[in-house]
Write a protein that holds these residues in place. Structure first.
Motif, PDB file in Angstrom:
ATOM      1  N   ARG A  16     -57.330 -15.350 -39.166  1.00 56.13           N
ATOM      2  CA  ARG A  16     -57.202 -16.604 -39.893  1.00 56.13           C
ATOM      3  C   ARG A  16     -58.459 -16.846 -40.731  1.00 56.13           C
ATOM      4  NH1 ARG A  16     -55.999 -21.228 -35.877  1.00 56.13           N
ATOM      5  NH2 ARG A  16     -57.194 -20.006 -34.371  1.00 56.13           N
ATOM      6  N   ASN A  18     -61.034 -19.064 -42.464  1.00 57.52           N
ATOM      7  CA  ASN A  18     -61.389 -20.390 -41.968  1.00 57.52           C
ATOM      8  C   ASN A  18     -62.495 -21.060 -42.796  1.00 57.52           C
ATOM      9  OD1 ASN A  18     -61.219 -22.567 -40.124  1.00 57.52           O
ATOM     10  ND2 ASN A  18     -62.980 -21.779 -38.977  1.00 57.52           N
ATOM     11  N   PRO A  20     -61.498 -23.760 -45.133  1.00 59.58           N
ATOM     12  CA  PRO A  20     -60.499 -24.570 -45.844  1.00 59.58           C
ATOM     13  C   PRO A  20     -61.076 -25.440 -46.951  1.00 59.58           C
ATOM     14  CG  PRO A  20     -60.849 -25.392 -43.602  1.00 59.58           C
ATOM     15  CD  PRO A  20     -61.513 -24.054 -43.684  1.00 59.58           C
ATOM     16  N   LYS A  21     -62.309 -25.947 -46.784  1.00 58.66           N
ATOM     17  CA  LYS A  21     -62.895 -26.786 -47.832  1.00 58.66           C
ATOM     18  C   LYS A  21     -63.190 -25.983 -49.092  1.00 58.66           C
ATOM     19  CE  LYS A  21     -64.954 -30.231 -44.759  1.00 58.66           C
ATOM     20  NZ  LYS A  21     -66.218 -30.891 -44.315  1.00 58.66           N
ATOM     21  N   LEU A  23     -61.204 -23.491 -50.037  1.00 59.70           N
ATOM     22  CA  LEU A  23     -59.943 -22.782 -50.263  1.00 59.70           C
ATOM     23  C   LEU A  23     -60.008 -21.364 -49.711  1.00 59.70           C
ATOM     24  CD1 LEU A  23     -58.857 -24.014 -53.819  1.00 59.70           C
ATOM     25  CD2 LEU A  23     -57.628 -24.325 -51.672  1.00 59.70           C
ATOM     26  N   ASN A  24     -60.741 -21.223 -48.593  1.00 57.70           N
ATOM     27  CA  ASN A  24     -60.872 -19.940 -47.904  1.00 57.70           C
ATOM     28  C   ASN A  24     -61.417 -18.833 -48.805  1.00 57.70           C
ATOM     29  OD1 ASN A  24     -59.850 -20.978 -45.411  1.00 57.70           O
ATOM     30  ND2 ASN A  24     -57.799 -20.863 -46.271  1.00 57.70           N
ATOM     31  N   GLY A  54     -54.240 -18.429 -43.768  1.00 57.61           N
ATOM     32  CA  GLY A  54     -55.387 -19.239 -44.153  1.00 57.61           C
ATOM     33  C   GLY A  54     -55.339 -20.595 -43.488  1.00 57.61           C
ATOM     34  N   GLU A  55     -56.481 -21.083 -43.024  1.00 55.58           N
ATOM     35  CA  GLU A  55     -56.544 -22.405 -42.414  1.00 55.58           C
ATOM     36  C   GLU A  55     -56.516 -23.489 -43.488  1.00 55.58           C
ATOM     37  OE1 GLU A  55     -56.917 -23.009 -38.635  1.00 55.58           O
ATOM     38  OE2 GLU A  55     -55.721 -21.297 -39.319  1.00 55.58           O
ATOM     39  N   GLY A  56     -56.040 -24.663 -43.107  1.00 52.84           N
ATOM     40  CA  GLY A  56     -55.911 -25.755 -44.058  1.00 52.84           C
ATOM     41  C   GLY A  56     -54.565 -25.702 -44.752  1.00 52.84           C
ATOM     42  N   ARG A  58     -54.025 -25.984 -48.054  1.00 55.09           N
ATOM     43  CA  ARG A  58     -54.078 -25.787 -49.505  1.00 55.09           C
ATOM     44  C   ARG A  58     -53.852 -24.350 -49.955  1.00 55.09           C
ATOM     45  NH1 ARG A  58     -59.669 -28.134 -51.120  1.00 55.09           N
ATOM     46  NH2 ARG A  58     -58.893 -27.811 -53.246  1.00 55.09           N
ATOM     47  N   CYS A  61     -56.098 -18.038 -49.809  1.00 55.03           N
ATOM     48  CA  CYS A  61     -57.440 -17.665 -50.287  1.00 55.03           C
ATOM     49  C   CYS A  61     -57.464 -17.783 -51.799  1.00 55.03           C
ATOM     50  CB  CYS A  61     -57.782 -16.246 -49.850  1.00 55.03           C
ATOM     51  SG  CYS A  61     -59.354 -15.625 -50.484  1.00 55.03           S
TER      52      CYS A  61
END
Length: 366
Positions: A16, A18, A20-21, A23-24, A54-56, A58, A61
């Motif tokens: 994963r 990680n 997210p802020k 956008l990976n 991808g986390e989040g 949005r 990556c």
């Protein structure tokens, strides 16, 4: 928290992204962590499949971390990063265990490198996939010059030069994805992959993964790219960017006019280099051959092309007004473009004795 989360859930090895802020966005450390995870899961007989997410909410990556490239001192950082990143992309393409990439949300640049070469590629209704590099004075790397020429007709030429975004239907049509699974069905897909039988032979394992995906897949809407294909094929069939622009001007339709305007905003040098790489990629026998050319051309663009200026305008100052050099297409030095294809460092992929072996199956047809 780590930038990469690695865990095993039942028969599923999970990787994963990680950040997210951001956008990976991919860093060098993340590349190494993914590579180590592949070592771990590849050696574990209890892992039936590997999943990249991808986390989040949005995206998978958004690409490589451009700010880190811009702020790095000297070319050594970029050279090391690209060398390891491209080797990872090639490794993903050659994996024997089923590798599933869920391209939910924004998946661009380096994100396409991690997912577009996977054996099993899932998109959702939220997917936005693109290779937008000519807009920052760069080129569609991470094997983009392998994937794009294998899209139907001249669709890949259009995507590579304009950087246009693809939704789920377009991504499947262009050969960048295999199946559309609604975002709401993703947890069930993860559970199904975790419940796969362990120890299955290679092809049986891939068949089981395909069955799990397609049990939850839906038929995509009509593809906008498919509807525009006749015009794209006609206007992008040329080997000179100037001829493509002329064909778009002669067509005069709203789509052609809008596309021409988009191209005129890109780095002229990057457009010429990208088209050259796409044509070379069309006749390449191996993904590694395309990655090798992209590596040396990337070093050239960072050293003397528009790449740094493109990053400045898009990421550093964010003024969205890059000052390309040269500013016009007719001022691009074609000999200089050819020189950018020459080796600038040790090879990423030493030529193997069996270089004539068959390449991975194409994900699309011309």
């Amino acid at each position: 928290m780590s930038d990469i989360l690695v865990e095993r859930t039942g028969a599923l090895g999970r990787i994963r992204l990680n950040r997210p802020k951001a956008l990976n966005a991919l860093t060098h450390g993340m590349v190494g962590a993914i590579d180590a995870a592949l070592d771990r899961f590849g050696a574990d007989p209890g892992v039936a499949a590997i999943l990249l997410t991808g986390e989040g909410a949005r995206g998978l990556c958004a690409g490589g971390d451009l700010r880190l490239l811009y702020e790095s001192a000297g070319p050594g950082f970029a050279e090391d990063f690209w060398r390891d990143e491209y080797r990872l992309d090639a490794r993903i393409a050659r994996l024997e265990k089923p590798f599933v990439a869920i391209m939910d949300g924004i998946t661009m640049g380096g994100g396409v490198g991690l997912s577009g070469h996977a054996r099993h590629r899932v998109v959702t209704e939220r997917s936005r996939i693109a290779m937008p590099e000519t807009g920052i004075g760069y080129l569609p790397d991470v094997g983009g010059t392998w994937l794009l020429p294998r899209a139907p007709g001249e669709i890949g030429t259009y995507l590579g030069l304009t950087g246009a975004q693809m939704g789920a239907a377009d991504a499947i049509f262009a050969g960048f994805a295999d199946a559309l699974v609604p975002a709401a069905a993703l947890p069930g897909l993860v559970d199904a992959l975790a419940a796969l039988p362990q120890g299955a032979k290679q092809e049986a394992g891939h068949a089981a993964v395909r069955a799990a995906i397609h049990a939850r897949a839906v038929t995509p809407e009509p593809t906008p790219l498919g509807e525009a294909r006749a015009l794209i094929d006609a206007c992008f069939a040329f080997d000179r960017v100037a001829d493509i622009l002329a064909a778009l001007a002669a067509d005069g339709s709203e789509f052609a006019t809008r596309t021409r305007t988009t191209l005129l905003e890109k780095s002229p040098s990057s457009l010429v280099l990208t088209l050259r790489l796409l044509r070379l990629g069309r006749t390449s026998a191996r993904l590694e051959d395309c990655l090798e050319r992209e590596f040396h051309a990337s070093l050239a663009l960072l050293a003397e092309g528009d790449f740094r200026e493109g990053i400045r305008a898009a990421v550093i100052d964010k003024d969205k007004t890059p000052r390309w050099s040269p500013t016009t297409l007719d001022a691009v030095d074609l000999e200089r473009i050819e020189a950018w294809l020459a080796p600038r460092a040790a090879p990423v992929f030493p030529v193997p004795a069996d270089a004539s072996r068959p390449a991975p199956a194409s994900r699309g047809a011309r």
